[in-house]
Design a protein around this motif. Structure first.
Motif, mmCIF file in Angstrom:
data_model
loop_
_atom_site.group_PDB
_atom_site.id
_atom_site.type_symbol
_atom_site.label_atom_id
_atom_site.label_comp_id
_atom_site.label_asym_id
_atom_site.label_seq_id
_atom_site.Cartn_x
_atom_site.Cartn_y
_atom_site.Cartn_z
ATOM 1 N N ASN A 232 3.390 -3.277 2.765
ATOM 2 C CA ASN A 232 3.181 -4.442 3.635
ATOM 3 C C ASN A 232 2.423 -5.571 2.947
ATOM 4 O O ASN A 232 2.517 -6.725 3.358
ATOM 5 C CB ASN A 232 2.418 -4.019 4.899
ATOM 6 C CG ASN A 232 3.267 -3.156 5.816
ATOM 7 O OD1 ASN A 232 4.468 -3.012 5.607
ATOM 8 N ND2 ASN A 232 2.642 -2.567 6.837
ATOM 9 N N GLU A 233 1.639 -5.263 1.911
ATOM 10 C CA GLU A 233 0.790 -6.279 1.274
ATOM 11 C C GLU A 233 1.318 -6.742 -0.075
ATOM 12 O O GLU A 233 0.650 -7.497 -0.774
ATOM 13 C CB GLU A 233 -0.633 -5.742 1.139
ATOM 14 C CG GLU A 233 -1.284 -5.447 2.488
ATOM 15 C CD GLU A 233 -2.697 -4.884 2.345
ATOM 16 O OE1 GLU A 233 -3.254 -4.939 1.231
ATOM 17 O OE2 GLU A 233 -3.249 -4.383 3.353
ATOM 18 N N LYS B 120 -3.755 -0.926 -0.622
ATOM 19 C CA LYS B 120 -2.322 -0.771 -0.779
ATOM 20 C C LYS B 120 -1.849 -1.639 -1.949
ATOM 21 O O LYS B 120 -2.545 -2.575 -2.351
ATOM 22 C CB LYS B 120 -1.609 -1.195 0.504
ATOM 23 C CG LYS B 120 -1.924 -0.321 1.712
ATOM 24 C CD LYS B 120 -1.239 -0.846 2.968
ATOM 25 C CE LYS B 120 -1.583 0.034 4.181
ATOM 26 N NZ LYS B 120 -0.941 -0.471 5.422
ATOM 27 N N GLY C 77 3.935 1.913 5.818
ATOM 28 C CA GLY C 77 3.387 0.564 5.639
ATOM 29 C C GLY C 77 2.724 0.319 4.310
ATOM 30 O O GLY C 77 1.902 -0.599 4.173
ATOM 31 N N GLN C 78 3.052 1.108 3.288
ATOM 32 C CA GLN C 78 2.401 0.965 1.990
ATOM 33 C C GLN C 78 2.821 -0.313 1.245
ATOM 34 O O GLN C 78 2.115 -0.757 0.338
ATOM 35 C CB GLN C 78 2.695 2.189 1.117
ATOM 36 C CG GLN C 78 2.129 3.484 1.663
ATOM 37 C CD GLN C 78 0.617 3.431 1.815
ATOM 38 O OE1 GLN C 78 -0.090 2.938 0.936
ATOM 39 N NE2 GLN C 78 0.115 3.911 2.953
ATOM 40 N N THR D 189 10.828 -6.678 -1.408
ATOM 41 C CA THR D 189 11.771 -6.780 -0.293
ATOM 42 C C THR D 189 12.537 -5.467 -0.149
ATOM 43 O O THR D 189 12.522 -4.612 -1.046
ATOM 44 C CB THR D 189 12.752 -7.935 -0.529
ATOM 45 O OG1 THR D 189 13.545 -7.636 -1.687
ATOM 46 C CG2 THR D 189 12.023 -9.247 -0.741
#
Length: 775
Positions: free
Chosen positions: A739-740, A691, A736-737, A744
């Motif tokens: 998340n890393e 990701k 959730g792409q 914001t």
């Protein structure tokens, strides 16, 4: 007992024990991880190396050449200082007392009596001077033209008269000639015995080796090995034949009465026939002199406690600095072991505190560095090298500790970020000042220059930026250093034009300027070592003449146009949130280069009206081809030596998203054929990732998705574009792409608005031009 008897207390205790157990379990799990242990080991090793670099077992030496001593410096303890001048004088004296060594061959002198006897026999047998051969006449002084200069006045004017006198001495009609000659030769043998004892030196040996009259000479008899000490008077032939010499004195004193009439002739003959029996032994002389020098112990001057080493109001010069260094070394030798252990322990704890401070920032903001052994090793190696060089250069005459410090800070600001660079500057400045005994004012100077370097390096758009920064840092160093020394002076009027302070300020400013040139010149090596890319390299890569881009235009023109569009809208979106828009633009140029290997399988490269190649393939196979462009792109990028950050974009621009079209096709086929349900597993239709790891990669993902999808709109009105972009953004957000990466929600919203605005600008409506009426 009441505590343990309480149910509430027992519950609290159990909870506490569970928490402790979890913490212990987590700690054991962490320590059991080999990678974690490796990184901790590297950090510990770095701290130990730094302790060696800063000489943690010794107190810092605080004095430097030219340092102003307002109140003077007094010796705190009695110490000794080597006196090189007095020591050298004593060693030279001892060396001069060593005689010059000569090797003697006395056997050469033993041949002289036999040679004299032959000449005397020739005289006895000759009836006239003409019957003597030319060499014999010359040796005996009977040839005026070949007579030695010093004997011109010692022979009769007529050589025949001298011959007649010699003839009468060695032969007569009524006497035994043989006995006369034998008696003369015996006396001669005794006469030249000093020559056999002392030897004869070649005058050239005395001149070449600067041996003066009266110097001591040591003669080594090669036959007996005995050593005899004499002077040059005893070995020079003219001196030995003089009235005071070993050979000349017996002749003057009539010791050998039979030889007295022959005095001038014999002396002349000896000059002609006497061989050189002494050979200068340079090797033995040098050896003996070196031994004599080495036997002289170093002479020390003793300075008692309370002695004024530097007068009040003076600048420390070379001699005073040597005294201060000697006192420092003497005091260090007296430090007990337990105090050194305490000092080492304190410095170890201080370094641990700084390591935790920097490590905390790495773990929060630079996880890739903190969790990768190779990157962490490079980071820590640069820290160690900086400390070593800075301490080495902090002493006279360099005084250049600012050079490696500023270079490292600039590199970290370029490679990592400004926060990491300023934390490193703080740590390095503290370690340097504490380990070199520098003042608080010098710490302020170092931090001021570092702050200028960090705040000016948000991006490096050109090499001239670094050169200009070097001038800025130099000016900052000059002003801050000069200002601190000025305000520390009670009389400001004396400090304005203090030559020493001005010179030190200019020297430091020069090192700062050198740092700018050094970083500018080594920028390609810095990028290669740390695996980063600067704006300078990005601008070079943005040139459309790059071989990869040219190949992309030739093989996959549709993909090239798509990449250009993604670059345009992605750069604008990245700039809106303060990210690196240039990096997004250049990465967008290359993000789909893998498609050039199978361009016909991607819709933007298909010719309108022709069938799709995917019609004859299973959805799973089509998905493999689509996903494969990521791996192909990475391979092409590495073959063409693209920097790692660009390769990261190629890998991350799809993240782990779903290839939705073919997944839906697979689901349809699975519904029609229940036996192939396993062919429609969602995990098989997702990109391998990773990701997006940075804000720029997240922006790239959204830009790529919305640009591709917008091409499917039949009527791209602003409302439809806005709805499309929002749906795509939400789909990736919920998937959730992001998340890393550090994007914001507010930044994602700004990016969404920017993309909508850019697409509306691209697909804006045009007025319809009126058709030309036919005549």
């Amino acid at each position: 007992m009441a505590f343990f008897g309480s149910k509430k207390s027992r519950t609290a205790l159990a909870a506490s024990l569970r928490d402790s157990s979890k913490l212990s379990s987590r700690l054991r799990e962490l320590l059991s991880n080999r990678g974690t242990l490796s990184r901790l080991s590297i950090c510990l090793l770095t701290i130990l190396i730094l302790m060696v670099a800063v000489e943690s077992w010794k107190a810092p030496f605080p004095y430097r050449l030219g340092m102003f001593s307002e109140h003077g410096i007094v010796a705190n303890s009695t110490f000794k200082v080597a006196n090189p001048i007095e020591t050298e004088r004593e060693r030279t004296q001892k060396e001069s007392e060593v005689p010059y060594y000569f090797k003697q061959q006395p056997d050469l002198i033993d041949k002289l009596p036999g040679l004299l006897k032959e000449d005397l026999v020739r005289i006895a047998n000759a009836k006239s001077l003409d019957e003597l051969n030319a060499d014999t006449r010359a040796e005996l002084g009977l040839t005026p033209s070949r007579r030695l200069e010093q004997f011109v006045d010692k022979f009769p004017e007529e050589p025949e008269q001298t011959f007649a006198e010699l003839k009468s001495l060695v032969s007569s009609p009524d006497s035994n000639d043989t006995q006369k000659i034998k008696d003369l030769v015996d006396d001669f043998t005794n006469l030249i015995s000093p020559l056999a004892t002392y030897g004869i030196v070649n005058e050239n040996d005395l001149t070449q080796n600067q041996i003066r009259a009266g110097d001591d000479i040591a003669i080594i008899n090669e036959k007996t090995g005995k050593l005899l000490k004499v002077t040059t008077f005893d070995i020079r032939l003219p001196d030995q034949l003089s009235a005071n010499g070993g050979v000349g004195r017996p002749l003057e004193d009539n010791v050998y009465k039979r030889l007295t009439p022959l005095k001038s002739v014999l002396t002349h003959w000896i000059y002609f026939q006497a061989p050189t029996t002494l050979t200068y032994d340079a090797q033995r002389t040098l050896k003996e002199r070196n031994q004599a020098r080495n036997q002289v112990e170093e002479i020390f001057d003793t300075f008692q406690r309370g002695t004024i080493l530097v007068e009040p109001g003076q600048l420390i010069d070379d001699a005073q600095l040597a005294l201060l260094r000697a006192e420092y070394e003497a005091k260090e030798k007296k430090v007990p072991t337990y105090e050194r252990v305490i000092r080492v322990s304190i410095i170890f704890l201080m370094l641990v505190v700084l390591a935790v401070l920097n490590g905390y920032h790495l773990l929060r903001s630079k996880k890739a560095v903190a969790r990768t052994v190779s990157r962490l090793s490079i980071y820590l190696s640069v820290i160690i090298l900086t400390i070593f060089l800075a301490r080495l250069l902090s002493y006279d005459p360099w005084r250049a500790e600012v050079l490696p410090l500023v270079v490292t800070v600039m590199v970290f600001a370029i490679v990592y970020d400004q926060m990491m660079a300023i934390l490193t500057a703080l740590s390095l400045s503290l370690v340097l000042c504490l380990s070199t005994g520098a003042s608080l004012g010098h710490f302020v100077v170092l931090m001021s220059v570092s702050a200028v370097a960090v705040t000016s390096l948000a991006n490096v758009s050109s090499r001239s930026t670094l050169i200009k920064l070097g001038f800025g840092m130099g000016l900052t160093y000059f002003l801050v250093y000069w200002g601190i020394n000025l305000v520390n002076n009670q009389e400001l009027s004396n400090g304005f034009f203090d030559q020493q302070v001005v010179w030190e300020s200019l020297q430091g400013a020069g090192w700062c300027l050198a740092a700018g040139y050094l970083v500018a010149g080594s920028l390609p090596f810095i990028e290669s070592l740390f695996g980063v890319v600067t704006d300078i390299s990005l601008l070079e890569m943005s040139n459309v003449s790059h071989p990869l881009l040219q190949e992309l235009v030739r093989r996959a023109p549709g993909t090239y146009n798509h990449s250009i569009s993604v670059a345009t809208i992605g750069e604008a979106a990245a700039d809106k949130i303060g990210a690196n828009g240039l990096l997004v633009r250049v990465a967008a140029y290359y993000h789909d280069i893998g498609k050039m290997l199978k361009p016909q399988y991607f819709i933007e490269n298909m010719v309108q009206g022709s069938g799709s190649l995917h019609d004859n393939l299973a959805p799973a196979m089509s998905t493999l081809i689509i996903i494969g462009h990521v791996k192909d792109g990475v391979d092409l990028a590495r073959q063409h030596n693209l920097p790692q950050p660009i390769i990261d974009f190629i890998e991350q621009h799809h993240g782990t998203t779903l290839v939705e079209y073919f997944f839906r096709e697979a689901e349809k086929q699975a519904d029609l054929s229940p036996d192939h349900k396993t062919d429609a597993e969602e995990s098989s239709f997702r990109y391998p990732g990773p990701k997006p790891q940075t804000r720029e990669a997240g922006v790239m993902m959204l830009s790529d998705a919305v640009e591709s999808a917008s091409r499917t709109l039949s009527d791209p009105t602003p409302k439809r574009i806005k709805s499309l972009v929002h749906s795509l953004v939400m789909k990736r957000l919920l998937d959730g792409q992001f998340n890393e990466c550090s994007l914001t929600l507010s930044e994602i919203n700004v990016v969404e608005e920017s993309l909508v605005k850019s697409l509306i600008g691209i697909y804006h409506g045009r007025i319809k031009y009126p058709e030309e009426r036919s005549a």
